[in-house]
Design an enzyme around this catalytic site. Structure first.
Site, PDB file in Angstrom:
ATOM      1  CG  ASP A  98      -2.158   0.881   1.004  1.00 30.20           C
ATOM      2  OD1 ASP A  98      -2.345   1.373  -0.134  1.00 30.20           O
ATOM      3  OD2 ASP A  98      -2.940   1.071   1.951  1.00 30.20           O
ATOM      4  N   GLY A  99       0.336   2.315  -0.528  1.00 29.61           N
ATOM      5  CA  GLY A  99       1.029   3.593  -0.528  1.00 29.61           C
ATOM      6  C   GLY A  99       0.102   4.665   0.001  1.00 29.61           C
ATOM      7  CD  GLU A 136      -1.634   2.433  -3.448  1.00 32.98           C
ATOM      8  OE1 GLU A 136      -1.073   1.333  -3.303  1.00 32.98           O
ATOM      9  OE2 GLU A 136      -2.649   2.764  -2.809  1.00 32.98           O
ATOM     10  CG  ASP A 159      -5.652  -0.690  -1.544  1.00 35.10           C
ATOM     11  OD1 ASP A 159      -4.763  -0.098  -2.193  1.00 35.10           O
ATOM     12  OD2 ASP A 159      -5.895  -0.418  -0.351  1.00 35.10           O
ATOM     13  CG  HIS A 201      -9.588   0.868   4.041  1.00 30.54           C
ATOM     14  ND1 HIS A 201      -8.585   0.951   4.993  1.00 30.54           N
ATOM     15  CD2 HIS A 201      -9.285   1.792   3.089  1.00 30.54           C
ATOM     16  CE1 HIS A 201      -7.729   1.900   4.646  1.00 30.54           C
ATOM     17  NE2 HIS A 201      -8.125   2.422   3.497  1.00 30.54           N
ATOM     18  CG  ASP A 211      -3.972   1.997   5.189  1.00 34.19           C
ATOM     19  OD1 ASP A 211      -3.980   2.783   4.222  1.00 34.19           O
ATOM     20  OD2 ASP A 211      -4.403   2.295   6.315  1.00 34.19           O
TER      21      ASP A 211
END
Length: 225
Positions: A98-99, A136, A159, A201, A211
Site C-alpha cells: 500500500d502507498g 502505490e 488495492d 479496507h 496501509d
C-alpha cells in the site's frame, strides 16, 4: 525473411501471447543469465526478460484479423490477475502493498507485508513528497526488489486500481513513465508473478497492515523520528 522474423528477432509465443524474441546468429532465442529478452511490439521502447521455458513456437492456424488485433491488448510479461486469492502455490511469496500520501501530492510513505513459509517481513518507508499513485507504485517496486529469488511464485496484492491497470491491463503510462518502466522491467525478471486487485479496507489483515505501515512512515517523519 518472413513476417514472423526480422534480423535479430523472431515471433514466438510467450504463455498465451505472441511476442518478438531476441535471437542469436542461428535464429535461436538468445539466452543470457537464464533469461531471454522479448517485446510485444518491435517498436516499443522497453523490453522484458523472461524465462525461456515459457516460450513456445507459434502454432499454425488462422491469422488474427486487424480488427481483432485492435480489440485485444496483450498483457505485460508474466503478469496476470488471479480471482481466487486462496489458491496460491504452497511455495509462493505472498505480498500485500500500500502507498499513502498526505495531501496528494504531499509527504508520502509505503508499506508492505511479505510472507514466505511462515516467515514474515514488514517494510515501512518514507519516500518524500509524492502523489498517492507514485507511493502505490513504489510500494510494489520496493517489495519486489527486496526478494533475492526471482524463480519462486510471487503473488502481490494491491488495492490500487492504478497499479493493477498498469501492470495487468497494460494501461499506457501517461504519468510517472520512468517509474512504471522500471517496475515493469523488474516484474519481468520473475518467472511466476501475479498482481491481484483487492478491495481496500475490506478486512484483509495484511492489506490493513500495509496501509498502517505506509501511514506510519509519514507520521514518524512528521514527528521527526
Amino acid at each position: 525473411m518472413t513476417k514472423n522474423a526480422v534480423p535479430g528477432w523472431r515471433r514466438m509465443r510467450f504463455k498465451k501471447n505472441k511476442v518478438w524474441v531476441e535471437t542469436d546468429d542461428q535464429g535461436r532465442p538468445a539466452i543470457e543469465k537464464k533469461r531471454v529478452r522479448i517485446k510485444y511490439q518491435l517498436d516499443q521502447p522497453h523490453e522484458y526478460r523472461v524465462n525461456p521455458d515459457h516460450l513456445s513456437e507459434l502454432e499454425n492456424g488462422p491469422q488474427q484479423t486487424n480488427s481483432a488485433k485492435k480489440r485485444t491488448k496483450p498483457k505485460p510479461a508474466n503478469l496476470d490477475e488471479q480471482e481466487d486469492t486462496t489458491a496460491h502455490p504452497e511455495n509462493a511469496v505472498i505480498i500485500h502493498t500500500d502507498g499513502a500520501s498526505s495531501g496528494n501530492p504531499g509527504p508520502a510513505g509505503i508499506g508492505a507485508v511479505l510472507r514466505y513459509k511462515g516467515e514474515k517481513r514488514e517494510i515501512s518507508q518514507y519516500i518524500g513528497h509524492a502523489t498517492n499513485n507514485i507511493a502505490e507504485l513504489e510500494a510494489v517496486r520496493t517489495a519486489l526488489a527486496a526478494l533475492k529469488r526471482r524463480d519462486l511464485p510471487v503473488r502481490v496484492h494491491t488495492d490500487s486500481s492504478y497499479v493493477h491497470g498498469l501492470l495487468v491491463k497494460n494501461w499506457k503510462a501517461r504519468q510517472n513513465p520512468e517509474l512504471v518502466r522500471a517496475l515493469r522491467e523488474l516484474a519481468g525478471q520473475f518467472s511466476d508473478l501475479k498482481i491481484i486487485k483487492v478491495r481496500g479496507h475490506s478486512g484483509v489483515a495484511d492489506n490493513e497492515q500495509a496501509d498502517h505501515l505506509a501511514t506510519s512512515a509519514i507520521d514518524k517523519k512528521d514527528a521527526g523520528n
